[in-house]
Design a protein around this motif. Structure first.
Motif, PDB file in Angstrom:
ATOM      1  N   ALA A 189       0.825  -1.210   0.000  1.00 17.38           N
ATOM      2  CA  ALA A 189       0.000   0.000   0.000  1.00 17.38           C
ATOM      3  C   ALA A 189       0.858   1.258   0.000  1.00 17.38           C
ATOM      4  O   ALA A 189       1.822   1.359   0.768  1.00 17.38           O
ATOM      5  N   ARG A 190       0.503   2.178  -0.853  1.00 16.03           N
ATOM      6  CA  ARG A 190       1.125   3.498  -0.806  1.00 16.03           C
ATOM      7  C   ARG A 190       0.446   4.301   0.294  1.00 16.03           C
ATOM      8  O   ARG A 190      -0.774   4.470   0.291  1.00 16.03           O
ATOM      9  N   VAL A 191       1.223   4.787   1.253  1.00 18.86           N
ATOM     10  CA  VAL A 191       0.647   5.542   2.361  1.00 18.86           C
ATOM     11  C   VAL A 191      -0.019   6.802   1.841  1.00 18.86           C
ATOM     12  O   VAL A 191       0.555   7.543   1.033  1.00 18.86           O
ATOM     13  N   ILE A 192      -1.226   7.047   2.311  1.00 19.57           N
ATOM     14  CA  ILE A 192      -1.989   8.239   1.953  1.00 19.57           C
ATOM     15  C   ILE A 192      -1.783   9.270   3.053  1.00 19.57           C
ATOM     16  O   ILE A 192      -2.122   9.027   4.214  1.00 19.57           O
ATOM     17  N   ALA A 193      -1.190  10.417   2.695  1.00 18.35           N
ATOM     18  CA  ALA A 193      -0.773  11.395   3.693  1.00 18.35           C
ATOM     19  C   ALA A 193      -1.796  12.504   3.926  1.00 18.35           C
ATOM     20  O   ALA A 193      -1.827  13.108   4.995  1.00 18.35           O
ATOM     21  N   ASP A 194      -2.618  12.811   2.924  1.00 15.87           N
ATOM     22  CA  ASP A 194      -3.628  13.866   3.034  1.00 15.87           C
ATOM     23  C   ASP A 194      -3.008  15.219   3.377  1.00 15.87           C
ATOM     24  O   ASP A 194      -3.481  15.927   4.269  1.00 15.87           O
ATOM     25  N   THR A 195      -1.969  15.592   2.680  1.00 14.41           N
ATOM     26  CA  THR A 195      -1.357  16.901   2.889  1.00 14.41           C
ATOM     27  C   THR A 195      -1.614  17.793   1.678  1.00 14.41           C
ATOM     28  O   THR A 195      -1.973  17.313   0.596  1.00 14.41           O
TER      29      THR A 195
END
Length: 275
Positions: A189-195
């Motif tokens: 999984a590619r980490v989702i950062a929400d930045t």
């Protein structure tokens, strides 16, 4: 099959939470048990600094409620010092150090790259190929631990489910389609950062791993009700599609991270035994 969503925080030992998230007067040795009664998951960060011992993992598992899951941050020796290169021995020692002692409470491993590490296809591909994807793969790699491991290798897989990995890439050079394709090939999984800099919500595995550091609109006020509602809609769409979701609030406004995690859980209609 509908996926399972879990919301939580990075770590649980944080003095400013005492009297805010943790009830006034709660003794520290009961804080993990309390946190697990309100959250669905916690990211163990102590493993980033140094390998822990099987006894520590077993202790944490024993303190957390049934159904709770821990994720584990990979060691800086692999991500920041070796920078994913020639790290099979370091991975073997890490995996042998005791994460399997979490049993059914073992969740994903998360690998966080430093911002100044840029994309190299050969390096990333070789690292992803090394990561164990099954318990058999895990035991085979952990069985290669050497004398630098200070404890007896822990190789028991009782209760352990899927072996999962997520990776957080914080350099813009990774923002190319071939990286997502490579991750998907290995079900990482590619980490989702929400930045504001990286608002993408791309999924590259059969589960989602979010380290919510935003919100992506870029202001300093933290997650508001509208942000929580937006994320609840996104997470529900993923779970309806059969994907498990791990969502951690790890933004700079750490004081409110537990409240944000609880708000998202409640927005998703997830009740815990102590609710």
């Amino acid at each position: 099959m509908v996926g399972i969503a879990r919301t939580g925080t990075a770590g649980w030992v944080y003095e400013p939470w005492r009297g805010v998230f943790f009830p006034e007067g709660l003794v520290q040795k009961k804080e993990l048990a309390y946190a697990s009664s309100r959250l669905g998951t916690i990211e163990i960060n102590a493993t980033f600094r140094a390998n822990q011992k099987p006894e520590s993992f077993a202790k944490w598992a024993g303190e957390a409620r049934t159904g709770f899951v821990f994720s584990i941050k990979g060691p800086q020796l692999v991500t920041h010092i070796k920078r994913l290169k020639n790290c099979e021995q370091e991975l073997a020692n890490f995996f042998a150090s005791g994460p399997l002692a979490l049993g059914a409470k073992l969740g994903p491993f998360v690998w966080q790259l430093p911002p100044n590490t840029s994309y190299n296809r050969d390096v990333l591909s070789a690292f992803l190929a090394l990561l164990p994807k099954t318990t058999a793969d895990y035991v085979a790699l952990a069985g290669k631990a050497d004398e630098r491991l200070k404890s007896t290798p822990y190789l028991a897989t009782n209760g352990v489910g899927a072996i999962r990995h997520a990776i957080e890439m914080r350099n813009a050079s990774f923002d190319v389609p071939e990286v997502n394709a490579l991750l998907a090939e290995h079900n990482v999984a590619r980490v989702i950062a929400d930045t504001a800099e990286n608002p993408a919500r791309a999924l590259t595995a059969d589960f989602a791993y979010c380290r919510l550091q935003g919100p992506a609109r870029g202001d300093a006020e933290g997650y508001k009700a509208a942000d929580i509602a937006d994320w609840a809609g996104t997470v529900k769409a993923w779970t309806d599609a059969g994907k498990d979701v791990f969502a951690y609030f790890v933004h700079e406004d750490k004081l409110h991270a537990p409240a944000n995690a609880i708000a998202l859980r409640q927005a998703l209609g997830i009740a815990l035994p102590d609710d």
